[in-house]
Write a protein that holds these residues in place. Structure first.
Motif, PDB file in Angstrom:
ATOM      1  N   SER A  81       0.827  -1.206   0.000  1.00 57.11           N
ATOM      2  CA  SER A  81       0.000   0.000   0.000  1.00 57.11           C
ATOM      3  C   SER A  81       0.862   1.256   0.000  1.00 57.11           C
ATOM      4  O   SER A  81       0.596   2.214  -0.737  1.00 57.11           O
ATOM      5  CB  SER A  81      -0.925  -0.008   1.220  1.00 57.11           C
ATOM      6  N   LEU A  82       1.906   1.253   0.826  1.00 55.13           N
ATOM      7  CA  LEU A  82       2.829   2.396   0.856  1.00 55.13           C
ATOM      8  C   LEU A  82       3.529   2.556  -0.485  1.00 55.13           C
ATOM      9  O   LEU A  82       3.693   3.673  -0.997  1.00 55.13           O
ATOM     10  CB  LEU A  82       3.871   2.207   1.960  1.00 55.13           C
ATOM     11  N   GLU A  83       3.934   1.435  -1.051  1.00 50.37           N
ATOM     12  CA  GLU A  83       4.647   1.452  -2.328  1.00 50.37           C
ATOM     13  C   GLU A  83       3.771   2.012  -3.439  1.00 50.37           C
ATOM     14  O   GLU A  83       4.221   2.798  -4.283  1.00 50.37           O
ATOM     15  CB  GLU A  83       5.088   0.033  -2.664  1.00 50.37           C
ATOM     16  N   LYS A  84       2.493   1.609  -3.441  1.00 52.71           N
ATOM     17  CA  LYS A  84       1.547   2.080  -4.463  1.00 52.71           C
ATOM     18  C   LYS A  84       1.426   3.598  -4.415  1.00 52.71           C
ATOM     19  O   LYS A  84       1.461   4.271  -5.457  1.00 52.71           O
ATOM     20  CB  LYS A  84       0.181   1.439  -4.237  1.00 52.71           C
ATOM     21  N   ASP A  85       1.288   4.156  -3.210  1.00 52.46           N
ATOM     22  CA  ASP A  85       1.131   5.609  -3.114  1.00 52.46           C
ATOM     23  C   ASP A  85       2.445   6.342  -3.347  1.00 52.46           C
ATOM     24  O   ASP A  85       2.440   7.499  -3.773  1.00 52.46           O
ATOM     25  CB  ASP A  85       0.527   5.984  -1.755  1.00 52.46           C
ATOM     26  N   ALA A  86       3.572   5.679  -3.093  1.00 48.36           N
ATOM     27  CA  ALA A  86       4.864   6.279  -3.422  1.00 48.36           C
ATOM     28  C   ALA A  86       4.996   6.427  -4.935  1.00 48.36           C
ATOM     29  O   ALA A  86       5.486   7.450  -5.438  1.00 48.36           O
ATOM     30  CB  ALA A  86       6.011   5.428  -2.872  1.00 48.36           C
ATOM     31  N   VAL A  87       4.519   5.413  -5.670  1.00 50.99           N
ATOM     32  CA  VAL A  87       4.542   5.466  -7.141  1.00 50.99           C
ATOM     33  C   VAL A  87       3.588   6.551  -7.639  1.00 50.99           C
ATOM     34  O   VAL A  87       3.936   7.345  -8.528  1.00 50.99           O
ATOM     35  CB  VAL A  87       4.155   4.099  -7.740  1.00 50.99           C
ATOM     36  N   LEU A  88       2.376   6.608  -7.069  1.00 51.30           N
ATOM     37  CA  LEU A  88       1.411   7.638  -7.456  1.00 51.30           C
ATOM     38  C   LEU A  88       1.970   9.036  -7.191  1.00 51.30           C
ATOM     39  O   LEU A  88       1.759   9.961  -7.979  1.00 51.30           O
ATOM     40  CB  LEU A  88       0.107   7.445  -6.685  1.00 51.30           C
ATOM     41  N   LEU A  89       2.684   9.172  -6.074  1.00 48.95           N
ATOM     42  CA  LEU A  89       3.263  10.468  -5.733  1.00 48.95           C
ATOM     43  C   LEU A  89       4.299  10.893  -6.760  1.00 48.95           C
ATOM     44  O   LEU A  89       4.300  12.045  -7.218  1.00 48.95           O
ATOM     45  CB  LEU A  89       3.902  10.407  -4.342  1.00 48.95           C
ATOM     46  N   ARG A  90       5.145   9.960  -7.171  1.00 51.15           N
ATOM     47  CA  ARG A  90       6.151  10.287  -8.191  1.00 51.15           C
ATOM     48  C   ARG A  90       5.488  10.650  -9.513  1.00 51.15           C
ATOM     49  O   ARG A  90       5.890  11.609 -10.185  1.00 51.15           O
ATOM     50  CB  ARG A  90       7.113   9.105  -8.385  1.00 51.15           C
ATOM     51  N   GLU A  91       4.445   9.881  -9.889  1.00 55.95           N
ATOM     52  CA  GLU A  91       3.735  10.173 -11.136  1.00 55.95           C
ATOM     53  C   GLU A  91       3.063  11.542 -11.072  1.00 55.95           C
ATOM     54  O   GLU A  91       3.074  12.299 -12.048  1.00 55.95           O
ATOM     55  CB  GLU A  91       2.695   9.092 -11.410  1.00 55.95           C
ATOM     56  N   PHE A  92       2.480  11.844  -9.918  1.00 53.17           N
ATOM     57  CA  PHE A  92       1.825  13.141  -9.728  1.00 53.17           C
ATOM     58  C   PHE A  92       2.827  14.276  -9.886  1.00 53.17           C
ATOM     59  O   PHE A  92       2.568  15.275 -10.571  1.00 53.17           O
ATOM     60  CB  PHE A  92       1.175  13.191  -8.344  1.00 53.17           C
ATOM     61  N   GLN A  93       3.994  14.129  -9.259  1.00 56.58           N
ATOM     62  CA  GLN A  93       5.010  15.176  -9.329  1.00 56.58           C
ATOM     63  C   GLN A  93       5.494  15.372 -10.760  1.00 56.58           C
ATOM     64  O   GLN A  93       5.720  16.499 -11.203  1.00 56.58           O
ATOM     65  CB  GLN A  93       6.172  14.832  -8.402  1.00 56.58           C
ATOM     66  N   GLU A  94       5.633  14.267 -11.489  1.00 57.35           N
ATOM     67  CA  GLU A  94       6.062  14.357 -12.886  1.00 57.35           C
ATOM     68  C   GLU A  94       5.002  15.055 -13.740  1.00 57.35           C
ATOM     69  O   GLU A  94       5.327  15.890 -14.588  1.00 57.35           O
ATOM     70  CB  GLU A  94       6.334  12.951 -13.440  1.00 57.35           C
ATOM     71  N   LYS A  95       3.726  14.712 -13.501  1.00 57.77           N
ATOM     72  CA  LYS A  95       2.641  15.326 -14.272  1.00 57.77           C
ATOM     73  C   LYS A  95       2.510  16.813 -13.969  1.00 57.77           C
ATOM     74  O   LYS A  95       2.280  17.621 -14.872  1.00 57.77           O
ATOM     75  CB  LYS A  95       1.323  14.613 -13.977  1.00 57.77           C
ATOM     76  N   MET A  96       2.679  17.193 -12.695  1.00 59.74           N
ATOM     77  CA  MET A  96       2.588  18.602 -12.341  1.00 59.74           C
ATOM     78  C   MET A  96       3.756  19.378 -12.924  1.00 59.74           C
ATOM     79  O   MET A  96       3.602  20.515 -13.383  1.00 59.74           O
ATOM     80  CB  MET A  96       2.547  18.767 -10.816  1.00 59.74           C
ATOM     81  N   THR A  97       4.938  18.767 -12.945  1.00 59.59           N
ATOM     82  CA  THR A  97       6.108  19.423 -13.549  1.00 59.59           C
ATOM     83  C   THR A  97       5.869  19.654 -15.040  1.00 59.59           C
ATOM     84  O   THR A  97       6.142  20.738 -15.561  1.00 59.59           O
ATOM     85  CB  THR A  97       7.371  18.558 -13.364  1.00 59.59           C
ATOM     86  N   ALA A  98       5.329  18.630 -15.704  1.00 57.35           N
ATOM     87  CA  ALA A  98       5.032  18.758 -17.139  1.00 57.35           C
ATOM     88  C   ALA A  98       3.960  19.819 -17.377  1.00 57.35           C
ATOM     89  O   ALA A  98       4.057  20.619 -18.321  1.00 57.35           O
ATOM     90  CB  ALA A  98       4.566  17.415 -17.693  1.00 57.35           C
ATOM     91  N   ALA A  99       2.941  19.853 -16.514  1.00 58.47           N
ATOM     92  CA  ALA A  99       1.867  20.838 -16.664  1.00 58.47           C
ATOM     93  C   ALA A  99       2.393  22.250 -16.475  1.00 58.47           C
ATOM     94  O   ALA A  99       2.026  23.173 -17.213  1.00 58.47           O
ATOM     95  CB  ALA A  99       0.758  20.557 -15.655  1.00 58.47           C
ATOM     96  N   LEU A 100       3.269  22.428 -15.482  1.00 59.04           N
ATOM     97  CA  LEU A 100       3.838  23.751 -15.232  1.00 59.04           C
ATOM     98  C   LEU A 100       4.726  24.201 -16.393  1.00 59.04           C
ATOM     99  O   LEU A 100       4.737  25.383 -16.758  1.00 59.04           O
ATOM    100  CB  LEU A 100       4.640  23.735 -13.930  1.00 59.04           C
ATOM    101  N   GLN A 101       5.465  23.262 -16.981  1.00 60.92           N
ATOM    102  CA  GLN A 101       6.301  23.594 -18.132  1.00 60.92           C
ATOM    103  C   GLN A 101       5.436  24.009 -19.316  1.00 60.92           C
ATOM    104  O   GLN A 101       5.770  24.940 -20.052  1.00 60.92           O
ATOM    105  CB  GLN A 101       7.175  22.387 -18.507  1.00 60.92           C
ATOM    106  N   MET A 102       4.303  23.308 -19.481  1.00 66.30           N
ATOM    107  CA  MET A 102       3.385  23.649 -20.564  1.00 66.30           C
ATOM    108  C   MET A 102       2.802  25.048 -20.353  1.00 66.30           C
ATOM    109  O   MET A 102       2.720  25.849 -21.290  1.00 66.30           O
ATOM    110  CB  MET A 102       2.254  22.625 -20.639  1.00 66.30           C
ATOM    111  N   ILE A 103       2.408  25.335 -19.097  1.00 66.50           N
ATOM    112  CA  ILE A 103       1.864  26.657 -18.784  1.00 66.50           C
ATOM    113  C   ILE A 103       2.906  27.740 -19.040  1.00 66.50           C
ATOM    114  O   ILE A 103       2.600  28.797 -19.604  1.00 66.50           O
ATOM    115  CB  ILE A 103       1.387  26.702 -17.316  1.00 66.50           C
TER     116      ILE A 103
END
Length: 276
Positions: free
Chosen positions: A219-241
Motif C-alpha cells: 500500500s505504501l509502495e503504491k502511493d509512493a509510485v502515485l506520488l512520483r507520477e503526480f510530481q512528474e505530471k505537475m512538472t510537465a503541466a507547469l512547463q506547458m503553462i
C-alpha cells in the motif's frame, strides 16, 4: 475556465465493482495486512452514506469559483479517493492522516497561479469531506514540529512509546489495529515522514517502515509510485503553462511592434501630405 468536473487524472484505487445493498459497501479482493486477499462487505458509518457526487457538489458549493485547469483533476481525484476512505466504517482519523492531507496539498498547490485562492480551495476540500479544517491544520503543525531533530530510528520506535504524545499515540494506534484502513492521506503522511528524515520511499526502506509501523508495504509502495507520477505530471503541466505564457508574451510583443510600425507609417504619410 470550466467548473470542477468529474474527470480525473489519477484513477480511484478500487479493484472491481463497488455497489451498495442497504448499508453495506462490497469491495471485492480486499487486501489484508499480511498481503492476502479476500472479498469483504464493509458496514458503512451511515445507513445511507454520502456519495462521491454529494462530496463534489459540497466542494463546488464551498468554492464556487473555477479551479485552474491543470489543478482541476488532481484536486478532484483527492476528493474522490479520500471520500471513499472517510465513508468506510473502519476509517479512524489520526494525526498522521491530517499531516499527509496537508502535505500533499502543499505540494499540489505550491505553484498554483492564484496564491490568494489556495487556502480557500484546500479548506473547501476538507469541509466537503466533513473533516475539520482546524484539526487537520493543528495536527499537521504538531507532526511537523515533532519531526524536528528526529532520526529514522526515532520514528520507527515511536509506536512503543505511545504515552509520550500525540504522534506516538497515533503511530501506536495504527500498529495495534489489525483492521487498520490504509488511506492515501495516511500513507502520504508516512511518506512525508520518510522524506523529513531523508529516507527514500523504496525497496528495503519501505519494508523496514512497513514492518515497524504495522502497515502494508504494498500500500505504501503504491502511493509512493502515485506520488512520483503526480510530481512528474505537475512538472510537465507547469512547463506547458510556462511555454504558453512565453508564447503569449511573444504574440503580444509582435502585435505591439506591428501597431507601432503602422503608427509610424501613418505619421510619416501624414507629414508627407502636409508638406506637399
Amino acid at each position: 475556465m470550466a467548473r470542477l468536473s468529474l474527470l480525473v487524472v489519477l484513477p480511484v484505487a478500487v479493484v472491481g465493482f463497488v455497489f451498495h445493498q442497504k448499508n453495506l459497501l462490497f469491495l471485492p479482493n480486499s487486501q489484508r495486512k499480511d498481503g492476502s486477499t479476500h472479498n469483504r462487505a464493509i458496514v458503512m458509518q451511515n445507513a445511507i452514506p454520502k456519495t462521491v457526487s454529494e462530496t463534489i457538489r459540497a466542494f463546488e458549493s464551498a468554492y464556487p469559483k473555477p479551479v485552474v485547469t491543470a489543478w482541476r483533476s488532481p484536486v478532484n481525484d483527492m476528493l474522490q479517493v479520500t471520500h471513499l476512505s472517510v465513508v468506510d466504517s473502519r476509517f479512524k482519523y489520526d494525526a498522521i492522516f491530517g499531516f499527509g492531507y496537508e502535505w500533499i496539498f502543499q505540494l499540489l498547490m505550491a505553484k498554483y497561479p492564484v496564491k490568494s485562492e489556495v487556502e480557500a480551495i484546500v479548506e473547501a476540500t476538507i469541509s466537503a469531506l466533513d473533516l475539520s479544517v482546524e484539526q487537520i491544520s493543528q495536527d499537521a503543525k504538531d507532526v511537523a514540529n515533532w519531526l524536528e531533530g528526529k532520526s529514522e530510528a526515532d520514528i520507527l520506535t515511536a509506536p512503543e512509546q505511545k504515552s509520550n504524545g500525540k504522534v506516538e499515540a497515533a503511530l501506536a494506534s495504527i500498529k495495534e489495529n489489525e483492521n487498520y484502513l490504509h488511506t492515501r492521506c495516511g500513507n502520504l503522511g508516512v511518506l512525508a515522514m520518510m522524506d523529513a528524515v531523508g529516507v527514500k520511499p523504496e525497496g528495503d526502506a519501505l519494508t523496514r517502515w512497513a514492518d515497524a509501523l504495522g502497515m502494508r508495504k504494498r500500500s505504501l509502495e503504491k502511493d509512493a509510485v502515485l506520488l512520483r507520477e503526480f510530481q512528474e505530471k505537475m512538472t510537465a503541466a507547469l512547463q506547458m503553462i510556462k511555454s504558453l505564457e512565453i508564447r503569449e508574451k511573444k504574440r503580444l510583443a509582435d502585435s505591439l511592434e506591428k501597431k507601432a510600425k503602422a503608427a509610424q507609417e501613418e505619421a510619416k504619410k501624414k507629414m508627407e501630405e502636409e508638406s506637399a
